[in-house]
Write an enzyme that holds these catalytic residues in place. Structure first.
Site, mmCIF file in Angstrom:
data_model
loop_
_atom_site.group_PDB
_atom_site.id
_atom_site.type_symbol
_atom_site.label_atom_id
_atom_site.label_comp_id
_atom_site.label_asym_id
_atom_site.label_seq_id
_atom_site.Cartn_x
_atom_site.Cartn_y
_atom_site.Cartn_z
ATOM 1 N N ASP A 61 -3.658 5.681 6.235
ATOM 2 C CA ASP A 61 -3.891 6.793 6.911
ATOM 3 C C ASP A 61 -4.957 7.027 8.138
ATOM 4 O OD1 ASP A 61 -4.405 10.229 6.961
ATOM 5 O OD2 ASP A 61 -6.152 9.971 5.354
ATOM 6 N N ARG A 109 0.990 11.563 -10.011
ATOM 7 C CA ARG A 109 1.473 10.359 -9.262
ATOM 8 C C ARG A 109 3.326 10.077 -9.823
ATOM 9 N NH1 ARG A 109 -2.782 7.229 -7.727
ATOM 10 N NH2 ARG A 109 -4.506 7.985 -8.600
ATOM 11 N N GLU A 117 1.062 -1.285 -0.193
ATOM 12 C CA GLU A 117 -0.437 -0.301 0.188
ATOM 13 C C GLU A 117 0.719 1.352 0.073
ATOM 14 O OE1 GLU A 117 -2.646 1.994 -0.457
ATOM 15 O OE2 GLU A 117 -4.380 1.852 0.831
ATOM 16 N N ASP A 118 0.723 2.215 -1.331
ATOM 17 C CA ASP A 118 1.148 3.497 -0.565
ATOM 18 C C ASP A 118 1.682 4.068 0.320
ATOM 19 O OD1 ASP A 118 -1.954 4.408 -0.846
ATOM 20 O OD2 ASP A 118 -1.586 5.425 -2.228
ATOM 21 N N PHE A 143 -0.677 16.344 3.782
ATOM 22 C CA PHE A 143 -1.387 15.900 2.323
ATOM 23 C C PHE A 143 0.534 15.651 1.081
ATOM 24 C CE2 PHE A 143 -3.330 14.972 -1.675
ATOM 25 C CZ PHE A 143 -4.200 14.299 -1.602
HETATM 26 P P1 5GP Z 1 -7.292 5.003 5.385
HETATM 27 O O1 5GP Z 1 -8.209 4.037 4.469
HETATM 28 O O2 5GP Z 1 -5.998 4.428 5.691
HETATM 29 O O3 5GP Z 1 -7.564 6.482 4.938
HETATM 30 O O4 5GP Z 1 -6.870 5.594 3.519
HETATM 31 C C1 5GP Z 1 -5.390 5.830 2.367
HETATM 32 C C2 5GP Z 1 -6.076 6.028 1.407
HETATM 33 O O5 5GP Z 1 -6.084 6.852 1.324
HETATM 34 C C3 5GP Z 1 -4.737 5.715 0.283
HETATM 35 O O6 5GP Z 1 -4.031 4.372 0.158
HETATM 36 C C4 5GP Z 1 -4.649 6.789 -0.426
HETATM 37 O O7 5GP Z 1 -5.900 6.788 -1.172
HETATM 38 C C5 5GP Z 1 -5.468 7.865 0.020
HETATM 39 N N1 5GP Z 1 -4.744 8.893 0.688
HETATM 40 C C6 5GP Z 1 -4.947 8.904 2.956
HETATM 41 N N2 5GP Z 1 -3.368 10.500 2.875
HETATM 42 C C7 5GP Z 1 -3.062 11.013 1.674
HETATM 43 C C8 5GP Z 1 -2.138 11.575 1.292
HETATM 44 O O8 5GP Z 1 -1.211 12.237 2.114
HETATM 45 N N3 5GP Z 1 -1.715 11.662 -0.111
HETATM 46 C C9 5GP Z 1 -2.574 10.711 -1.271
HETATM 47 N N4 5GP Z 1 -2.288 11.383 -1.784
HETATM 48 N N5 5GP Z 1 -3.566 10.195 -0.521
HETATM 49 C C10 5GP Z 1 -3.799 10.107 0.252
#
Ligand code: 5GP
Length: 183
Positions: free
Chosen positions: A110, A172, A106-107, A159
């Site tokens: 959050d 990206r 996963e990238d 962000f």
């Molecule tokens: P979670 O479900 O953990 O809140 O969200 C994960 C997803 O939210 C990540 O896979 C990504 O797509 C998006 N996301 C969360 N923080 C960031 C950020 O700082 N930048 C970007 N581009 N996407 C984010």
């Protein structure tokens, strides 16, 4: 759009990805693994990480999106994207995960909502083991108690874009991870 500020340089990323690959190689010594990339943000990370894993490795991809309206890019930037926790599968894995060593790639971690749902979906496939490799982690935003098994960098609540991460589908392809200023 105001100027982007580099948070993690391409050289730092490259060094850390080598270390993460070595950790995974050591932990799964002699065993095959399936790397499951979460579309689309993990694509670049997966491509680099995979080349530093000296194991019998195969790839698969899974796609998710959140129910409900995603906020406008400006709103998302201002307050993050707090999904409702209802995550919809847009692409399932192609191969059987049963009795396999699965590593979700996963990238960014959050709130933890997406990966909590993904873990549940993948555990239903009855893998032998299930681990999470996340390039970035924003623990201050966590809503569900989820931990990455392999984490590249812990970052503050900013962000970020680049190295696979987007802002309204752009950026990206940036080689560094950059902060988008919230104005
Ligand atoms: P979670 O479900 O953990 O809140 O969200 C994960 C997803 O939210 C990540 O896979 C990504 O797509 C998006 N996301 C969360 N923080 C960031 C950020 O700082 N930048 C970007 N581009 N996407 C984010």
């Amino acid at each position: 759009m105001t100027e982007l500020k580099v948070l993690i340089s391409r050289a730092q990323i490259a060094r850390r990805v080598v270390e993460m690959g070595a950790e995974i190689t050591r932990d799964f010594a002699g065993q095959p693994v399936i790397l499951v990339g979460v579309l689309k943000g993990s694509a670049i990370f997966l491509a680099d990480l995979a080349r530093h894993i000296a194991l019998d490795a195969t790839f698969d991809f899974i796609g998710v999106s959140s129910y409900g309206n995603r906020p406008s890019p400006t709103q998302e930037l201002k307050s993050g994207w707090d999904s409702t926790g209802e995550v919809k599968l847009t692409k399932d894995v192609d191969q059987s995960m049963r009795d396999k060593n699965v590593i979700v790639v996963e990238d960014i971690l959050d709130t933890g909502l997406t990966l909590t749902v993904l873990k549940k979906i993948l555990l239903a496939h009855q893998p032998r083991s299930l681990k999470i490799a996340a390039l970035l982690d924003k623990p201050s935003r966590r809503k569900l108690p989820l931990k990455g098994d392999y984490v590249g960098f812990t970052i503050p609540d900013e962000f970020v874009v680049g190295y696979g991460l987007d802002y309204a589908e752009r950026y990206r392809n940036l080689a560094d991870i950059c902060i988008v200023p919230r104005e």
